[in-house]
Design an enzyme around this catalytic site. Structure first.
Site, PDB file in Angstrom:
ATOM      1  CE  LYS A  22      -1.615   1.531   4.036  1.00 12.04           C
ATOM      2  NZ  LYS A  22      -1.340   2.950   4.391  1.00 12.04           N
ATOM      3  NE  ARG A 398      -7.045   4.554   5.567  1.00 14.26           N
ATOM      4  CZ  ARG A 398      -6.312   5.460   6.219  1.00 14.26           C
ATOM      5  NH1 ARG A 398      -6.593   5.768   7.459  1.00 14.26           N
ATOM      6  NH2 ARG A 398      -5.293   6.040   5.643  1.00 14.26           N
TER       7      ARG A 398
HETATM    8  C1  EPZ Z   1       4.317   6.782   6.236  1.00 14.04           C
HETATM    9  O1  EPZ Z   1       3.551   7.796   6.866  1.00 14.04           O
HETATM   10  C2  EPZ Z   1       3.400   5.581   6.148  1.00 14.04           C
HETATM   11  N1  EPZ Z   1       2.222   5.921   5.345  1.00 14.04           N
HETATM   12  C3  EPZ Z   1       2.946   5.164   7.545  1.00 14.04           C
HETATM   13  O2  EPZ Z   1       2.176   3.970   7.408  1.00 14.04           O
HETATM   14  C4  EPZ Z   1       4.190   4.842   8.382  1.00 14.04           C
HETATM   15  O3  EPZ Z   1       3.786   4.536   9.699  1.00 14.04           O
HETATM   16  C5  EPZ Z   1       5.134   6.051   8.389  1.00 14.04           C
HETATM   17  O4  EPZ Z   1       5.458   6.450   7.040  1.00 14.04           O
HETATM   18  C6  EPZ Z   1       6.436   5.758   9.120  1.00 14.04           C
HETATM   19  O5  EPZ Z   1       7.079   4.699   8.517  1.00 14.04           O
HETATM   20  C7  EPZ Z   1       2.332   5.908   4.001  1.00 14.04           C
HETATM   21  O6  EPZ Z   1       3.380   5.678   3.442  1.00 14.04           O
HETATM   22  C8  EPZ Z   1       1.063   6.217   3.235  1.00 14.04           C
HETATM   23  P1  EPZ Z   1       6.396  10.098   8.398  1.00 14.04           P
HETATM   24  P2  EPZ Z   1       4.126   9.317   6.907  1.00 14.04           P
HETATM   25  O7  EPZ Z   1       6.272  11.379   7.663  1.00 14.04           O
HETATM   26  O8  EPZ Z   1       4.904   9.605   5.695  1.00 14.04           O
HETATM   27  C9  EPZ Z   1       6.608  13.405  11.764  1.00 14.04           C
HETATM   28  C10 EPZ Z   1       0.320   2.568   7.733  1.00 14.04           C
HETATM   29  O9  EPZ Z   1      -0.133   2.028   8.750  1.00 14.04           O
HETATM   30  N2  EPZ Z   1       6.437  14.386  10.694  1.00 14.04           N
HETATM   31  O10 EPZ Z   1       7.578   9.247   8.136  1.00 14.04           O
HETATM   32  O11 EPZ Z   1       2.992  10.224   7.240  1.00 14.04           O
HETATM   33  C11 EPZ Z   1       5.370  12.552  11.982  1.00 14.04           C
HETATM   34  O12 EPZ Z   1       4.442  13.218  12.828  1.00 14.04           O
HETATM   35  C12 EPZ Z   1       0.780   4.011   7.795  1.00 14.04           C
HETATM   36  O13 EPZ Z   1       0.462   1.995   6.623  1.00 14.04           O
HETATM   37  C13 EPZ Z   1       6.633  15.736  10.981  1.00 14.04           C
HETATM   38  O14 EPZ Z   1       6.915  16.106  12.110  1.00 14.04           O
HETATM   39  O15 EPZ Z   1       5.086   9.237   8.166  1.00 14.04           O
HETATM   40  C14 EPZ Z   1       5.935  11.308  12.617  1.00 14.04           C
HETATM   41  O16 EPZ Z   1       6.112  11.529  14.004  1.00 14.04           O
HETATM   42  C15 EPZ Z   1       0.561   4.628   9.163  1.00 14.04           C
HETATM   43  N3  EPZ Z   1       6.469  16.643   9.971  1.00 14.04           N
HETATM   44  C16 EPZ Z   1       7.316  11.176  11.958  1.00 14.04           C
HETATM   45  O17 EPZ Z   1       7.605  12.461  11.383  1.00 14.04           O
HETATM   46  C17 EPZ Z   1       6.170  16.257   8.684  1.00 14.04           C
HETATM   47  O18 EPZ Z   1       6.068  17.137   7.801  1.00 14.04           O
HETATM   48  C18 EPZ Z   1       7.365  10.138  10.846  1.00 14.04           C
HETATM   49  O19 EPZ Z   1       6.276  10.410   9.972  1.00 14.04           O
HETATM   50  C19 EPZ Z   1       5.984  14.886   8.423  1.00 14.04           C
HETATM   51  C20 EPZ Z   1       6.141  13.960   9.437  1.00 14.04           C
END
Ligand code: EPZ
Length: 425
Positions: A22, A398
Site C-alpha cells: 500500500k 484501508r
Molecule cells: C508513512 O507515513 C506511512 N504511510 C505510515 O504507514 C508509516 O507509519 C510512516 O510512514 C512511518 O514509517 C504511508 O506511506 C502512506 P512520516 P508518513 O512522515 O509519511 C513526523 C500505515 O499504517 N512528521 O515518516 O505520514 C510525523 O508526525 C501508515 O500503513 C513531521 O513532524 O510518516 C511522525 O512523528 C501509518 N512533519 C514522523 O515524522 C512532517 O512534515 C514520521 O512520519 C511529516 C512527518
C-alpha cells in the site's frame, strides 16, 4: 458498517500470497501525474486507500483503469490542481499529490490534512522541502494554496528529522525541477526505493535511493513506464504473526524477507522457526510464544512502527514481558485498551508500553482504532478463547485486501458481518 467475527483457537496452516505494498503504490500513483504517456502498475492491492488515490488522479484529469491487480494511468492532457477536502479527510496521505501537482502544473490547492488515529500528523517537512524547490505556499483558512511561479528548481534539502512522506514529496517534485537536488536525512524505506525505481523507468535521474542522501538531476519530461509494486512488508508481518499466535505453520509467497528483517528477528526470539527462500517466508510456531524483550520502533532499517501493534498482540499472550518503545508516532498505542479488554496486561507510560504476557486471551466486542491497531485485534482474536467481534473494520480495509478471506484460507474461523449500529465507518 461491517464487523469481523473471529472464533479463536484455530491453528493457522497453509500458504498465502502477499499483495503489493500500500505504502508504495500510493506515492507511485501520485508520481504518475508527472508523466506523459501510459504507466501500467502491477501487483496493486485492491484497498480503500488505493481507490481514493485513483479517484484523485481521475479528478486531476487522468484516465485510470484497473484490470485485476494492474492499474493503468494516462495523465496526458490532465491539468488538475485541486484535491477536495473530502479526499484529504478520507486519506490524509493525499498530501503526497502536492509535489506532483506543483511539478506538472505549477500550482496546487488542497486542504490541510487533519490529524488521525496516530496523533497529530504535521506536514511542515513537506512544505519546507517544496519551498526549498521554489514553491510559494500560503496556508489560508485550512487550505494550502501553492504556486511555483518560476517553476521548480533544484536545491539542497536537509530534513531535520526523517519523514517517509516528505522524502517522497521532495523526490517527486525534484525529478522534473530545473537543475540538481540533494536530499539529506532522507527516509530509507523500501517503498522509497520502489518509488525511485518507477521514476527511473520513466526517465528520471535519481541516485542514492535507500540511503539517507538522495541526489536528483532534474529532467524536463518523463514518459510512462511499466512497474511491479514491491511486496507489502507489513502485510507479511501481519500474516506471519497471525500464524505465530495460533501455534501454526504457514508459508507466505511473493514476499521478500529482506524487507522485514527486524520483524523476523522478533518472531524468532518469540520461538518461531523461520525459513526464507527466494520470494517465500515459512514460519513454524511453538505451542506458546516467548516474550520478545525490548522492541524500539525506528525508521528503516529499524523495527517498523507499522508492525508495533501487530507484534504487541503476539506479546500479549507470550510467556514473559515485552517492552515496546514507540519513537516514530509516540501516541501509537490506541490498540492497548481493546487488547486489555481481551485480557491483555499492558501498561503505557509516555512512549513505552510494557506487556506482561498472559496464558490466555478471551474474546470480546472491540472497535478497531486505526489500520494496524485493527489488525492487532484480529490477531488477538485468532489467539483468544471464544468469539471476538471487531467493529469499524473500514480502518482495516484501508490496508488489507479482504483480510477475512486471506486468514480463512489459512484455516481461521473469521467472517464479515454487515452491522446496522452506528460506528466510525
Ligand atoms: C508513512 O507515513 C506511512 N504511510 C505510515 O504507514 C508509516 O507509519 C510512516 O510512514 C512511518 O514509517 C504511508 O506511506 C502512506 P512520516 P508518513 O512522515 O509519511 C513526523 C500505515 O499504517 N512528521 O515518516 O505520514 C510525523 O508526525 C501508515 O500503513 C513531521 O513532524 O510518516 C511522525 O512523528 C501509518 N512533519 C514522523 O515524522 C512532517 O512534515 C514520521 O512520519 C511529516 C512527518
Amino acid at each position: 458498517m461491517s464487523k469481523l467475527i473471529v472464533n479463536g483457537g484455530k491453528r493457522l496452516c497453509g500458504s498465502l500470497r502477499v499483495r503489493g505494498a500500500k505504502n508504495s503504490v500510493l506515492p507511485i500513483l501520485a508520481s504518475s501525474y508527472l508523466t506523459q504517456g501510459e504507466s501500467v502498475l502491477r501487483n496493486c492491492p485492491d484497498l480503500t486507500d488505493v481507490r481514493v488515490a485513483c479517484r484523485i488522479l481521475r479528478m486531476l484529469g487522468c484516465r485510470v483503469r484497473r484490470a485485476e491487480d494492474a492499474i493503468a494511468v494516462v495523465p496526458d492532457g490532465a491539468a488538475g490542481t485541486f484535491v477536495p477536502a473530502a479526499h484529504m479527510c478520507e486519506m490524509r496521505s493525499s498530501i503526497i499529490f502536492l509535489g506532483a501537482m506543483l511539478a506538472r502544473t505549477g500550482q496546487a490547492c488542497l486542504s490541510m490534512p487533519g490529524g488521525c488515529d496516530l496523533g497529530p500528523r504535521p506536514i511542515d517537512l513537506h512544505l519546507m522541502a517544496l519551498r526549498r524547490l521554489g514553491a510559494v505556499i500560503r496556508e489560508e483558512q485550512g487550505c494550502l494554496r501553492c504556486t511555483a511561479p518560476d517553476g521548480l528548481r533544484g536545491a539542497l534539502i536537509c530534513f531535520p528529522s526523517v519523514s517517509v512522506g516528505a522524502t517522497e514529496n521532495a523526490l517527486i517534485a525534484a525529478v522534473t525541477a530545473r537543475g540538481c537536488t540533494r536530499i539529506r536525512n532522507a527516509a530509507c524505506e523500501p517503498e522509497i526505493v520502489d518509488l525511485a525505481a518507477y521514476l527511473q523507468k520513466c526517465g528520471a535521474h535519481i541516485y542514492g535511493a535507500g540511503t539517507s542522501e538522495l541526489y536528483v538531476e532534474g529532467t524536463a519530461r518523463l514518459h510512462g513506464a511499466e512497474h511491479t509494486i514491491l511486496p507489502d512488508r507489513i502485510e507479511t508481518a501481519t500474516y506471519l504473526t497471525a500464524a505465530a499466535v495460533t501455534g501454526g505453520a504457514v508459508t507466505l509467497c511473493r514476499t521478500d524477507d529482506r524487507l522485514l528483517r527486524p520483524v523476523l528477528y522478533c518472531l524468532q526470539r518469540a520461538g518461531c522457526g523461520i525459513r526464507c527462500e527466494e520470494g517465500r517466508i515459512s514460519l513454524e510456531a511453538p505451542q506458546r510464544l516467548q516474550a520478545m524483550g525490548s522492541i524500539f520502533t525506528a525508521p528503516h532499517p529499524g523495527f517498523p512502527t507499522d508492525a508495533q501493534a501487530v507484534l504487541m498482540a503476539a506479546a500479549a499472550g507470550a510467556a514473559g514481558e515485552t517492552r515496546f518503545t514507540e519513537t516514530v508516532f509516540p501516541r501509537r498505542f490506541r490498540h492497548v485498551a481493546p487488547l486489555c479488554a481481551m485480557g491483555a496486561r499492558i501498561t503505557v507510560q509516555h512512549s513505552e508500553a510494557v506487556v506482561q504476557g498472559v496464558p490466555q486471551l478471551h474474546g470480546a466486542s472491540v472497535r478497531a482504532t486505526d489500520l494496524r491497531g485493527g489488525a492487532a485485534l484480529v490477531i488477538a482474536g485468532l489467539a483468544a478463547q471464544g468469539t471476538t467481534e471487531i467493529s469499524d473494520v473500514c480502518y482495516i480495509d484501508r490496508g488489507y485486501e479482504h483480510i477475512e478471506t486471506a486468514l480463512a484460507q489459512l484455516g481461521a474461523e473469521i467472517t464479515r458481518k454487515e452491522a446496522a449500529s452506528a460506528g466510525m465507518c
